[in-house]
Design an enzyme around this catalytic site. Structure first.
Site, short mmCIF file in Angstrom:
data_model
loop_
_atom_site.label_atom_id
_atom_site.label_comp_id
_atom_site.label_asym_id
_atom_site.label_seq_id
_atom_site.Cartn_x
_atom_site.Cartn_y
_atom_site.Cartn_z
N ASP A 35 0.83 -1.21 0.00
CA ASP A 35 0.00 0.00 0.00
C ASP A 35 0.87 1.26 0.00
OD1 ASP A 35 -2.20 -1.55 -0.02
OD2 ASP A 35 -2.66 -1.34 2.12
N GLU A 112 -7.52 -29.44 -16.41
CA GLU A 112 -7.54 -28.23 -15.57
C GLU A 112 -8.93 -27.97 -15.03
OE1 GLU A 112 -5.77 -25.77 -18.58
OE2 GLU A 112 -7.68 -24.87 -19.13
N LYS A 114 -12.53 -26.38 -14.27
CA LYS A 114 -13.45 -25.57 -15.05
C LYS A 114 -14.06 -24.55 -14.10
CE LYS A 114 -17.27 -26.01 -18.27
NZ LYS A 114 -18.09 -24.98 -17.64
N ASP A 116 -16.33 -21.71 -12.63
CA ASP A 116 -17.71 -21.31 -12.87
C ASP A 116 -17.81 -19.79 -12.83
OD1 ASP A 116 -20.33 -21.56 -13.42
OD2 ASP A 116 -20.94 -22.19 -11.42
N GLU A 174 -11.41 -16.71 -17.56
CA GLU A 174 -12.68 -16.73 -16.84
C GLU A 174 -12.60 -15.71 -15.71
OE1 GLU A 174 -14.48 -18.89 -18.39
OE2 GLU A 174 -16.22 -19.24 -17.11
N TYR A 226 -6.57 -18.98 -19.55
CA TYR A 226 -6.16 -20.33 -19.92
C TYR A 226 -5.95 -20.55 -21.41
CZ TYR A 226 -11.24 -20.26 -20.35
OH TYR A 226 -12.52 -19.90 -20.66
N LYS A 315 -18.25 -32.67 -16.34
CA LYS A 315 -19.05 -31.95 -15.34
C LYS A 315 -19.23 -32.79 -14.08
CE LYS A 315 -20.52 -28.18 -17.49
NZ LYS A 315 -21.90 -27.91 -17.49
N CYS A 409 -53.20 -35.97 -31.23
CA CYS A 409 -52.55 -34.75 -30.75
C CYS A 409 -53.42 -34.08 -29.68
CB CYS A 409 -52.33 -33.80 -31.93
SG CYS A 409 -51.79 -32.15 -31.43
N CYS A 412 -54.73 -30.61 -31.45
CA CYS A 412 -55.63 -30.53 -32.60
C CYS A 412 -56.41 -31.81 -32.84
CB CYS A 412 -54.86 -30.14 -33.86
SG CYS A 412 -53.85 -31.46 -34.53
N CYS A 427 -47.30 -35.05 -34.18
CA CYS A 427 -48.65 -34.78 -34.65
C CYS A 427 -48.59 -34.69 -36.17
CB CYS A 427 -49.12 -33.45 -34.05
SG CYS A 427 -50.47 -32.70 -34.97
N CYS A 433 -51.93 -27.91 -37.41
CA CYS A 433 -52.07 -28.07 -35.96
C CYS A 433 -51.78 -26.73 -35.30
CB CYS A 433 -51.09 -29.11 -35.43
SG CYS A 433 -50.99 -29.13 -33.64
S1 IVH Z 1 -11.56 -23.86 -22.61
C1 IVH Z 1 -12.10 -23.29 -27.09
N1 IVH Z 1 -10.87 -23.95 -20.08
O1 IVH Z 1 -16.40 -23.14 -19.65
C2 IVH Z 1 -11.78 -23.23 -25.64
N2 IVH Z 1 -13.03 -23.14 -20.61
O2 IVH Z 1 -18.56 -24.76 -20.82
C3 IVH Z 1 -13.00 -23.31 -24.81
N3 IVH Z 1 -14.36 -22.42 -18.71
O3 IVH Z 1 -17.18 -21.04 -22.33
C4 IVH Z 1 -12.81 -22.94 -23.41
N4 IVH Z 1 -12.85 -22.87 -17.16
O4 IVH Z 1 -16.17 -19.95 -20.26
C5 IVH Z 1 -11.82 -23.64 -20.95
N5 IVH Z 1 -10.14 -24.07 -17.87
C6 IVH Z 1 -11.09 -23.75 -18.75
C7 IVH Z 1 -12.32 -23.20 -18.35
C8 IVH Z 1 -13.28 -22.92 -19.33
C9 IVH Z 1 -14.06 -22.40 -17.39
C10 IVH Z 1 -15.65 -22.00 -19.30
C11 IVH Z 1 -15.56 -21.17 -20.55
C12 IVH Z 1 -16.38 -21.90 -21.57
C13 IVH Z 1 -17.23 -22.79 -20.72
C14 IVH Z 1 -17.65 -24.01 -21.52
#
Ligand code: IVH
Length: 668
Positions: A35, A112, A114, A116, A174, A226, A315, A409, A412, A427, A433
């Protein structure tokens, strides 16, 4: 020391400490010491304003509140990821990769987390952060540069260390709100009597879409980066692993814990460990991303319209809850498909209340044996769409009956059929319809289609009830007097609707194609078709083979489009649209006539006389199309200085390679 030298010294020290803190997670000084450096820099700049540069560490929060964010076209589509939930789906993915690469060798993958959060694109020119965009619809994003500047882990200037800083680079990452920051923000909002955010992702999105950067600055957002999307004036990485190292060297924070694994089994072995680690991480992750490491292999694999073939998201299982099925209703969709829907006792799951869940089709209802009165386990697939997982048979009341798909249906009364090759029951009345006509009209007027403001489901219902429309073209023949007769249609609202309808006449061809609701033809395919043919008449005249010759258009789309246009009813609607003056042309009229008509061109390396965006625009104007990777469908590769692996790939596939001068001769 003079003030200029001290300014430089302070700036460098702060950048060094930012790097230690954000990237290496190894701060070398205390927060107080940091700071003090910032304070001294700010005071110095106050006395000597000429020393302030846009990338000075003091310049994170600047700029006035905005009216709206500017829309910016992406240089290349911002793709999403395909999903997997089961280990076997990862094995399938690996098999596809192996087949496409034509190799039995185990593939090197990078695993790696993912994150959110919200996808962001960051552009750096000569090392300076110049533009930050949202993903938007994948083609056009919003310029949120001012807000992203306030994110401390996004460097305003790339770190000049072991890896040379390129003259231009666009990276993807992200932006997110750490768990603790999310909890804190919600506590504050509760105290202030403001609505709380349902989850960190919404909170991050809300923060980045603040029009006032001062507000965004108070939200403790962070970002992981990434991917290198595009790089000029420097070498390109050979692998994703190397890209991660370079990004790190330039000062970007990385998704922590990335691992390089040989073969899919080695990836799968690591999954349980991650599921445990998930709880302890200071930010939300909703899965893992598995990426083919080699850039050469990535280019060979290419992408579908939506996602790269070299990466997949795994996922984590979603939260599951129990509730009771009150009834099973049957809905009739735009294409006549009957969809059974479970009407549920409302229940909270993964951040919202769920009262309906699609049961998709007859087979699924039968295999799960869901009945009215049953207690069921539900979850949100991909944490978004509610889904019935299973029936709890121990709770089944004695008097339930198995579900039967109606023979007629429900809207209709026409016969329903199930084609042998399909899971769907349809249908047979098609466009007679009312349900199909209604859904078709709603879709036609929707934002993805012709975007007719004010023409939502309620208005469509009124028009249908009054017998004013029977097909989508009738919309363009509505008169002021017609609307005046309807309930809630005052003079002003009637005029507004007619203006909105008139305005929609000029939408470019790809929007019309989406609006017509041709099966399998979504946004991307519609754009490709419109761009290739330029005019609806040319598309109508094309054979399925001609459609399939277009990169990214497969058999399903080609067959669906040709049979759609072969139908007399379709022809009649199109003639009515034509008579009403609805535009049947694509955005760029020259597209099918230029020197590069129909050609797929890939650019690699830096061009001397034009920017990448200029070159792409010129190629489009000459009737061509640009793609980001070289495949067997590429017609031409144009090389500039320091070409990347695309050049090698072009040689391997025997794709013609030309230089900038040759390209220019075609553009003029
Ligand atoms: S790679 C073409 N790496 O997940 C490359 N995506 O469900 C595509 N996301 O739209 C993305 N962590 O916003 C990649 N380590 C990671 C990620 C990541 C989060 C998100 C990203 C993408 C979404 C797809």
């Amino acid at each position: 020391m003079d003030e200029r030298a001290r300014h430089r010294q302070l700036t460098e020290q702060i950048r060094y400490h930012d790097y230690q803190y954000y990237v290496l997670d190894d701060p070398k000084i205390t927060d107080q010491e940091y700071d003090a450096l910032m304070r001294e820099l700010a005071e110095l700049e106050k006395r000597f304003p000429e020393l302030v540069t846009p990338d000075s560490p003091t310049q994170r929060v600047g700029g006035q509140p905005m009216q709206a964010f500017a829309a910016v076209e992406h240089e290349a589509p911002v793709l999403s990821l395909g999903n997997a939930w089961q280990e076997d789906e990862l094995r399938d993915f690996d098999r596809r990769v192996g087949n496409l690469l034509g190799s039995d060798e185990p593939v090197w993958y990078v695993l790696e987390p993912k994150i959110d959060g919200l996808s962001v694109l960051l552009r750096y020119r000569d090392g300076e952060f110049v533009t930050g965009l949202t993903r938007g619809d994948g083609y056009v994003g919003e310029d949120i540069t001012q807000n992203l500047r306030t994110v401390r882990s996004i460097p305003l200037r790339l770190y000049e260390g072991d890896v040379p800083v390129p003259s231009y680079v666009e990276v993807r990452g992200e932006a997110f709100l750490p768990k603790a920051a999310f909890a804190g923000l919600n506590r504050e909002r509760e105290r202030a009597g403001l609505p709380t955010f349902a989850n960190p992702r919404n909170a991050a999105a809300g923060s980045l879409r603040q029009l006032d950067p001062q507000v965004a600055a108070q939200r403790p957002l962070a970002a992981f980066v990434y991917e290198i999307r595009r790089l000029q004036g420097g070498p390109s990485p050979d692998s994703h692993w190397q890209a991660l190292q370079w990004l790190r060297a330039w000062g970007f924070r990385q998704p922590p814990g990335s691992e390089r694994c040989r073969g899919i089994e080695s990836v799968i072995q690591r999954l349980p460990g991650w599921q445990e680690k998930r709880q302890e991480l200071p930010f939300e992750i909703d899965g893992l991303v598995i990426k083919v490491d080699s850039v050469l292999a990535q280019n060979q694999l290419g992408a579908t319209a939506k996602s790269p073939r070299w990466a997949i998201a795994f996922k984590f299982p979603a939260q599951e809850v129990r509730t009771r099925v009150k009834d099973i209703a049957v809905q009739v969709g735009r294409t006549g498909t009957l969809t059974p829907i479970a009407i549920l006792e409302p229940v909270a799951v993964a951040g919202s209340t769920v009262s309906r869940a699609s049961l998709h089709n007859e087979d699924i209802v039968r295999s799960k044996d869901v009945r009215a009165g049953d207690t069921v386990v539900i979850r949100k697939a991909g944490d978004v769409i509610p889904e019935v997982v299973a029936v709890d048979l121990s709770q089944r009341p004695p008097d339930t009956v198995a579900f039967q798909m109606p023979k007629t249906c429900p809207v209709c009364g026409a016969q329903t059929v199930r084609l042998p090759s399909e899971a769907a029951v349809r249908c047979t009345a098609e466009l007679s319809c009312p349900a199909q006509v209604r859904e078709g009209l709603i879709h036609f007027a929707s934002r993805a289609g012709m975007d007719i403001e004010g023409m939502g489901p309620a208005v469509v219902d009124q028009l249908l009830a009054a017998g004013l429309v029977a097909d989508v073209a009738d919309i363009y023949y509505l008169q002021f007097q017609d609307l005046q007769g309807l309930e809630r249609f005052a003079e002003k609202s009637s005029r507004n609707l007619l203006v909105a309808i008139a305005q929609s006449r000029t939408r470019p061809l790809h929007r019309l194609l989406v609006a017509l609701g041709i099966r399998h033809v979504g946004e991307r395919a519609a754009r490709l078709l419109a761009e290739h043919f330029g005019h609806l008449d040319a598309l109508i005249a094309a054979t399925a083979e001609q459609l399939q010759a277009i990169p990214e258009i497969g058999t399903k789309i080609a067959e669906s489009a040709t049979s759609f246009f072969a139908e007399p009813r379709t022809r009649r609607v199109i003639e009515k649209l034509r008579q009403a003056g609805v535009r049947l042309e694509a955005e760029e009229k020259t597209a099918s006539r230029g020197r590069l008509a129909g050609k797929v061109v890939v650019l690699t390396g830096t061009l001397a006389g034009m920017t990448r965006a200029e070159a792409e625009a010129a190629i489009r104007a000459a009737g061509g199309r640009t793609a980001s990777s070289v495949s067997s469908k590429t017609d031409l590769v144009v090389t500039g200085a320091n070409p990347g692996s695309k050049l090698q790939r072009a040689h391997e596939l025997g794709v013609p390679v030309v230089d900038e001068a040759a390209l220019r001769s075609w553009l003029d």
